[in-house]
Design an enzyme around this catalytic site. Structure first.
Site, PDB file in Angstrom:
ATOM      1  N   ASP A  60      -1.335  -0.405   6.083  1.00 34.00           N
ATOM      2  CA  ASP A  60      -1.652   0.216   7.369  1.00 34.00           C
ATOM      3  C   ASP A  60      -3.119   0.095   7.745  1.00 34.00           C
ATOM      4  O   ASP A  60      -3.490   0.391   8.871  1.00 34.00           O
ATOM      5  CB  ASP A  60      -1.319   1.714   7.321  1.00 34.00           C
ATOM      6  CG  ASP A  60      -2.294   2.469   6.433  1.00 34.00           C
ATOM      7  OD1 ASP A  60      -3.109   3.262   6.957  1.00 34.00           O
ATOM      8  OD2 ASP A  60      -2.279   2.255   5.208  1.00 34.00           O
ATOM      9  N   ASP A 100       0.870  -1.165   0.000  1.00 36.45           N
ATOM     10  CA  ASP A 100       0.000   0.000   0.000  1.00 36.45           C
ATOM     11  C   ASP A 100       0.917   1.227   0.000  1.00 36.45           C
ATOM     12  O   ASP A 100       2.112   1.125   0.288  1.00 36.45           O
ATOM     13  CB  ASP A 100      -0.899  -0.032   1.239  1.00 36.45           C
ATOM     14  CG  ASP A 100      -1.847   1.147   1.307  1.00 36.45           C
ATOM     15  OD1 ASP A 100      -2.447   1.495   0.280  1.00 36.45           O
ATOM     16  OD2 ASP A 100      -1.956   1.740   2.408  1.00 36.45           O
ATOM     17  N   ASP A 113      -0.210   5.054   0.958  1.00 36.05           N
ATOM     18  CA  ASP A 113      -0.469   6.081   1.963  1.00 36.05           C
ATOM     19  C   ASP A 113      -0.431   5.506   3.374  1.00 36.05           C
ATOM     20  O   ASP A 113      -1.086   4.507   3.670  1.00 36.05           O
ATOM     21  CB  ASP A 113      -1.830   6.738   1.708  1.00 36.05           C
ATOM     22  CG  ASP A 113      -1.897   7.382   0.343  1.00 36.05           C
ATOM     23  OD1 ASP A 113      -0.899   8.010  -0.066  1.00 36.05           O
ATOM     24  OD2 ASP A 113      -2.938   7.250  -0.335  1.00 36.05           O
TER      25      ASP A 113
END
Length: 227
Positions: free
Chosen positions: A186, A10, A12
């Protein structure tokens, strides 16, 4: 011969300690390219929904891509170059490069897979040295201007699994063809893809993902100080 491995990331709050989509909106407000009060209100609402896991991805992307469609591509590219210099470059930290290099040195196939659209994220992926990017795809016209429409499904939630499967199919592969598969994220929104790989890594996890990861005995990785 041992099959190759694949490492997925991922973007961000995983490889960078900010949300590039949100920060792009804040940047447009700051330089006066959009109505700051209205845009900031809508952008903040969508970001809160994303954090809560209640975001309607199509609704958000239509909003984000509609904003991009207001500008000719040459102006958008100039704005993005300024955005990279002012916002993104300070967020490209050595720990992220080190993590990517670990997998590069192992000869793994590496890709970033993000819910954010390709216009915002492609220059960031290039700056990180990652050749393969799976992202929300904006439609463009014959002059390469963004129309405001989304091509295909959003690249969020279960959509990340679909984007990955489609990308691998173009290479006549599937996830099970790899010796090991890693995904670093995250967000609890990425649990569908985290569940699909052999080595899920909760990276800078939000509270919901941390709880899920602990229950599953997944490794936790904290790259950045908590933002």
């Amino acid at each position: 011969m041992k099959p190759a491995d694949i490492a997925l990331f991922d973007l961000d709050h995983t490889l960078i300690p900010i949300d590039s989509d949100y920060e792009w909106g804040q940047f447009l407000c700051r330089i006066g390219a959009v109505d700051a009060q209205e845009f900031a209100r809508r952008n903040a609402d969508f970001f809160a929904q994303y954090q809560a896991g209640t975001l309607d991805a199509v609704e958000y992307l239509e909003f984000a891509l509609g904003t991009l469609a207001r500008f000719p591509r040459s102006q958008l590219d100039a704005l993005h170059a300024q955005f990279m210099q002012e916002v993104i470059q300070p967020a490209l930290l050595p720990v992220a490069y080190d993590l990517l290099k670990k997998h590069q040195d192992q000869g793994d196939l590496i890709a970033i897979i993000t819910a954010t659209n390709r216009f915002v994220t492609a220059p960031i992926a290039r700056a990180l040295g990652v050749a393969h990017l799976l992202a929300a795809e904006p439609e463009t016209d014959t002059n390469n201007n963004i129309t405001g429409k989304l091509i295909g499904v959003p690249s969020s939630g279960a959509g990340k699994v679909i984007h990955l499967q489609n990308w691998l199919a173009l290479q006549e592969k599937q996830l099970s063809d790899f010796g090991s598969s890693y995904f670093y994220s995250d967000s609890h929104n990425d649990i569908p893809l985290l569940e699909a790989v052999t080595h899920p890594v909760a990276t800078n996890p939000n509270d919901k993902l941390r709880e899920h990861a602990l229950a599953k005995a997944w490794p936790l990785l904290q790259l950045f100080e908590k933002q």
